[in-house]
Design a protein around this motif. Structure first.
Motif, PDB file in Angstrom:
ATOM      1  N   UNK A   1     -46.999 -35.943  63.541  1.00 44.25           N
ATOM      2  CA  UNK A   1     -45.931 -36.191  62.638  1.00 44.25           C
ATOM      3  C   UNK A   1     -44.657 -36.683  63.053  1.00 44.25           C
ATOM      4  N   UNK A   2     -44.485 -36.500  64.542  1.00 45.66           N
ATOM      5  CA  UNK A   2     -43.517 -37.207  65.089  1.00 45.66           C
ATOM      6  C   UNK A   2     -42.171 -36.949  64.627  1.00 45.66           C
ATOM      7  N   UNK A   3     -41.129 -37.635  64.774  1.00 47.92           N
ATOM      8  CA  UNK A   3     -39.890 -37.445  64.219  1.00 47.92           C
ATOM      9  C   UNK A   3     -39.772 -37.604  62.548  1.00 47.92           C
ATOM     10  N   UNK A   4     -40.754 -37.717  61.978  1.00 49.12           N
ATOM     11  CA  UNK A   4     -40.448 -38.053  60.475  1.00 49.12           C
ATOM     12  C   UNK A   4     -39.720 -36.641  59.906  1.00 49.12           C
TER      13      UNK A   4
ATOM     14  N   UNK B   1     -49.362 -29.405  57.388  1.00 50.03           N
ATOM     15  CA  UNK B   1     -48.556 -30.593  57.502  1.00 50.03           C
ATOM     16  C   UNK B   1     -47.120 -30.205  57.165  1.00 50.03           C
ATOM     17  N   UNK B   2     -46.812 -29.115  56.901  1.00 51.76           N
ATOM     18  CA  UNK B   2     -45.277 -28.500  56.929  1.00 51.76           C
ATOM     19  C   UNK B   2     -44.856 -28.239  58.465  1.00 51.76           C
ATOM     20  N   UNK B   3     -43.409 -28.199  58.538  1.00 56.68           N
ATOM     21  CA  UNK B   3     -42.938 -28.269  59.605  1.00 56.68           C
ATOM     22  C   UNK B   3     -43.156 -26.549  60.282  1.00 56.68           C
ATOM     23  N   UNK B   4     -43.032 -26.456  61.450  1.00 54.19           N
ATOM     24  CA  UNK B   4     -43.336 -25.075  62.103  1.00 54.19           C
ATOM     25  C   UNK B   4     -42.767 -23.996  61.461  1.00 54.19           C
ATOM     26  N   UNK B   5     -41.586 -23.931  60.772  1.00 56.96           N
ATOM     27  CA  UNK B   5     -40.900 -22.581  60.609  1.00 56.96           C
ATOM     28  C   UNK B   5     -41.649 -22.236  59.090  1.00 56.96           C
ATOM     29  N   UNK B   6     -42.387 -22.984  58.444  1.00 56.23           N
ATOM     30  CA  UNK B   6     -43.012 -22.772  57.109  1.00 56.23           C
ATOM     31  C   UNK B   6     -44.530 -22.419  57.037  1.00 56.23           C
ATOM     32  N   UNK B   7     -45.089 -22.834  58.541  1.00 59.57           N
ATOM     33  CA  UNK B   7     -46.370 -22.696  58.658  1.00 59.57           C
ATOM     34  C   UNK B   7     -46.797 -21.281  58.457  1.00 59.57           C
ATOM     35  N   UNK B   8     -48.235 -21.060  57.811  1.00 57.86           N
ATOM     36  CA  UNK B   8     -48.384 -19.685  57.359  1.00 57.86           C
ATOM     37  C   UNK B   8     -48.740 -18.739  58.482  1.00 57.86           C
ATOM     38  N   UNK B   9     -49.066 -19.100  59.672  1.00 59.79           N
ATOM     39  CA  UNK B   9     -49.218 -18.441  60.809  1.00 59.79           C
ATOM     40  C   UNK B   9     -47.837 -17.902  61.315  1.00 59.79           C
ATOM     41  N   UNK B  10     -46.796 -18.907  61.238  1.00 49.29           N
ATOM     42  CA  UNK B  10     -45.453 -18.425  61.758  1.00 49.29           C
ATOM     43  C   UNK B  10     -44.852 -17.364  60.597  1.00 49.29           C
ATOM     44  N   UNK B  11     -45.196 -17.607  59.388  1.00 49.32           N
ATOM     45  CA  UNK B  11     -44.510 -16.985  58.525  1.00 49.32           C
ATOM     46  C   UNK B  11     -45.196 -15.537  58.222  1.00 49.32           C
ATOM     47  N   UNK B  12     -46.554 -15.376  58.711  1.00 53.77           N
ATOM     48  CA  UNK B  12     -47.293 -14.066  58.995  1.00 53.77           C
ATOM     49  C   UNK B  12     -46.687 -13.297  59.994  1.00 53.77           C
TER      50      UNK B  12
ATOM     51  N   UNK C   1     -53.047 -32.148  69.914  1.00 51.17           N
ATOM     52  CA  UNK C   1     -51.524 -32.687  69.948  1.00 51.17           C
ATOM     53  C   UNK C   1     -51.045 -32.869  71.206  1.00 51.17           C
ATOM     54  N   UNK C   2     -50.329 -34.028  71.334  1.00 56.65           N
ATOM     55  CA  UNK C   2     -49.570 -34.228  72.693  1.00 56.65           C
ATOM     56  C   UNK C   2     -48.723 -33.300  73.223  1.00 56.65           C
ATOM     57  N   UNK C   3     -48.916 -32.629  74.304  1.00 55.36           N
ATOM     58  CA  UNK C   3     -47.936 -31.498  74.585  1.00 55.36           C
ATOM     59  C   UNK C   3     -46.658 -32.182  74.758  1.00 55.36           C
ATOM     60  N   UNK C   4     -45.730 -31.171  74.023  1.00 55.77           N
ATOM     61  CA  UNK C   4     -44.132 -31.368  74.001  1.00 55.77           C
ATOM     62  C   UNK C   4     -43.700 -32.411  73.002  1.00 55.77           C
ATOM     63  N   UNK C   5     -44.779 -33.171  72.488  1.00 50.64           N
ATOM     64  CA  UNK C   5     -44.475 -34.201  71.430  1.00 50.64           C
ATOM     65  C   UNK C   5     -43.530 -33.697  70.366  1.00 50.64           C
ATOM     66  N   UNK C   6     -42.803 -34.436  69.579  1.00 53.62           N
ATOM     67  CA  UNK C   6     -42.064 -34.244  68.648  1.00 53.62           C
ATOM     68  C   UNK C   6     -42.847 -33.884  67.392  1.00 53.62           C
ATOM     69  N   UNK C   7     -42.445 -32.977  66.533  1.00 50.41           N
ATOM     70  CA  UNK C   7     -43.009 -32.576  65.265  1.00 50.41           C
ATOM     71  C   UNK C   7     -42.295 -32.215  64.264  1.00 50.41           C
ATOM     72  N   UNK C   8     -41.703 -33.046  63.284  1.00 55.08           N
ATOM     73  CA  UNK C   8     -40.785 -32.841  62.674  1.00 55.08           C
ATOM     74  C   UNK C   8     -39.409 -32.518  63.461  1.00 55.08           C
ATOM     75  N   UNK C   9     -38.756 -31.096  63.157  1.00 55.82           N
ATOM     76  CA  UNK C   9     -37.673 -30.763  63.775  1.00 55.82           C
ATOM     77  C   UNK C   9     -38.029 -29.760  64.823  1.00 55.82           C
TER      78      UNK C   9
END
Length: 348
Positions: A189-192, A93-104, A50-58
């Motif tokens: 995913x950008x600002x999608x 493909x989900x936002x950061x907050x829902x990623x399984x590593x985040x949730x774990x 990924x591009x450093x500091x790139x937008x990824x959903x929210x």
């Protein structure tokens, strides 16, 4: 006479060259054993990063191009640090907050653990890239545990060793070539706005992808065993690195949707004019389980759990092959439960 002398000179040159290459190979191998270096492993994963500091959903990727918050290289001695390696499943493909590593990480912290998980997932990687990423960047972070997410659907595809990985001399020259090719990263995913229930691909395109993966599950697949062995070579190298530095290793086996979705199975089988008896959708998992057990590598196979829960809830994003929010949550809970019941192997 002149031709004979030239031939002798050429033969001497070749002999000296072979001896020099042999000695250099030995020196590189001894050096890498004492001080593991990314030079001797393929570091091409950067082209997918990924591009450093790139937008990824929210969210915004961190300064390293990972889908995670910023982290310090120096680890607090009281903190248990886990490195999460993987491909697009780990990236998610989900936002950061829902990623399984985040949730774990959130679930473990709720148990009062002083812990952090660094998600180093990069799309399109394979076992050889997990090894390269660990050696190149991961070991410097002084992790207490490495978690490798192995996606059954395509992590066998690029697991055959090349001349670059067999020869450290060739690897060194490849490294010099790779120095000319820096990476700028990509916006994924950008600002999608994320939509959990919307299909990513058309029905036709997704069916083609799953048909391409279906040969993994053919009962008569004569290449599966060698594909498993190819992947295991890299997993064993990861294990050797972890053992050498007293790092726990856990391999998570991530099922392809084709393994858990009977409706998708029926479509693939019908499109190929085959029969259900021609397939065993747990076959690669069985091979991997045997090899991982023999190598004494800890693993958690999510397949049986996802097969059961998929009867109750949609776990994959439509026409995408990656987990939706519910799939990520289930994976996080299963890994969390595994870590709770194996304290003798993994001390948190």
């Amino acid at each position: 006479m002149r031709f004979k002398k030239a031939s002798q000179t050429f033969a001497n040159f070749c002999l000296i060259l072979l001896i020099s290459l042999g000695l250099t190979e030995i020196i590189f191998r001894v050096y890498n054993y004492l001080n593991p270096s990314f030079i001797f492993h393929d570091n091409s994963y950067n082209r997918f990063r990924g591009k450093p500091l790139a937008p990824e959903y929210n969210f915004n990727l961190n300064s390293q191009g990972f889908k995670d918050v910023e982290f310090q290289v120096e680890k607090d001695p009281e903190t248990f640090r886990i490195l999460g390696l993987g491909d697009s499943f780990a990236y998610g493909v989900v936002p950061y907050d829902y990623n399984y590593y985040t949730r774990l990480e959130e679930k473990l912290k709720q148990r009062d653990y002083q812990l952090e998980i660094i998600n180093m997932g990069i799309p399109n990687l394979s076992p050889k890239d997990y090894l390269a990423l660990l050696v190149t960047e991961g070991l410097a972070l002084n992790p207490d545990m490495v978690m490798v997410s192995f996606f059954i659907g395509n992590d066998f595809d690029d697991s055959q060793r090349s001349i670059w990985s067999y020869s450290y001399v060739f690897s060194f020259f490849k490294f010099l070539i790779d120095l000319q090719n820096s990476y700028e990263g990509k916006v994924i995913h950008g600002n999608l706005e994320y939509q959990d229930d919307q299909p990513t691909l058309t029905d036709e395109k997704y069916l083609q992808i799953e048909m391409g993966r279906s040969d993994l599950f053919w009962v008569e697949n004569s290449e599966l065993e060698s594909q498993v062995q190819g992947a295991m070579e890299y997993l064993r190298e990861i294990q050797e690195l972890c053992d050498r530095q007293d790092i726990d290793l856990l391999v998570i086996l991530i099922p392809d949707e084709l393994q858990v979705n009977p409706n998708l199975q029926a479509k693939v089988i019908d499109a190929q004019q085959m029969n259900l008896d021609d397939f065993d959708f747990s076959l690669p998992n069985q091979y991997l389980q045997e090899e991982l057990t023999e190598a004494e590598i800890a693993f958690l196979d999510l397949l049986p759990y996802f097969q059961g829960y998929s009867e109750l809830e949609q776990l994959y994003k439509p026409n995408d092959s990656h987990w939706n929010i519910a799939g990520n949550e289930l994976a996080a809970e299963l890994i969390f439960q595994y870590l709770q019941r194996t304290p003798e192997q993994i001390e948190l």
